[in-house]
Enzyme design. Sequence first.
Site, short mmCIF file in Angstrom:
data_model
loop_
_atom_site.label_atom_id
_atom_site.label_comp_id
_atom_site.label_asym_id
_atom_site.label_seq_id
_atom_site.Cartn_x
_atom_site.Cartn_y
_atom_site.Cartn_z
N ASP A 10 31.04 103.61 16.98
CA ASP A 10 30.48 104.95 17.00
C ASP A 10 31.40 105.84 16.16
OD1 ASP A 10 29.00 107.26 17.93
OD2 ASP A 10 30.71 107.62 19.26
N ASP A 12 31.59 109.91 16.12
CA ASP A 12 32.16 111.09 16.78
C ASP A 12 32.65 110.74 18.19
OD1 ASP A 12 31.30 112.37 14.48
OD2 ASP A 12 29.43 113.04 15.39
MG LIG Z 1 30.15 109.49 20.06
#
Ligand SMILES: [Mg+2]
Length: 178
Positions: A10, A12
């Site tokens: 992922d 962020d």
């Molecule tokens: Mg995230």
Amino acid sequence: MPKHPAVFLDRDGTIIEDNEYISNTSDVTFFPYTFKVLKLLQKHFLLFVITNQSGISKGLTTESDVQKVNKYITEILKAKGITIFDTFYCPHKNEDNCICKKPKPHFINKAAQLYNVDLTKSFIIGDHPSDVECGINAGVTPIYILSGHGNKHKDELGFNSKICNNLSDASKFIMSTI
Ligand SMILES: [Mg+2]
Ligand SMILES: [Zn+2]
């Protein structure tokens, strides 16, 4: 041809701070451990970034800004000797009912096809329950981390998952399994 194990990251809250809908490269802040961890992981795994960027669909950022930020992240990592094989982003919000927003496994499956990935030996690391669910849907091992929004959403995690403090601890877990 042998298949490659991969780690799906992922963006962020996982490799950079979650600064909400990032439109400017100046808002990109790597976690202090990110470079060291990815350098280690790439010795054994292909690295991919898969990120939900609903800010595009919500009009809070633009597709070209997200592309610019993604390119910046890849280039910084490249300068540190780290190769991200591909970055996939979903520009949609839930109401769009798209095929690609995590927890849908679309981008993992796409990466598996394009790069000959062995999903059974692969992992996904993320700070949102949808990252874990995406991994389960795709048949890769999920690791939920508490950095970014992880701590906040921990109680919503309705799936069995390894839980680690952050990307650094997640990589230690991964390395202990191989
Ligand atoms: Mg995230
Ligand atoms: Zn989508």
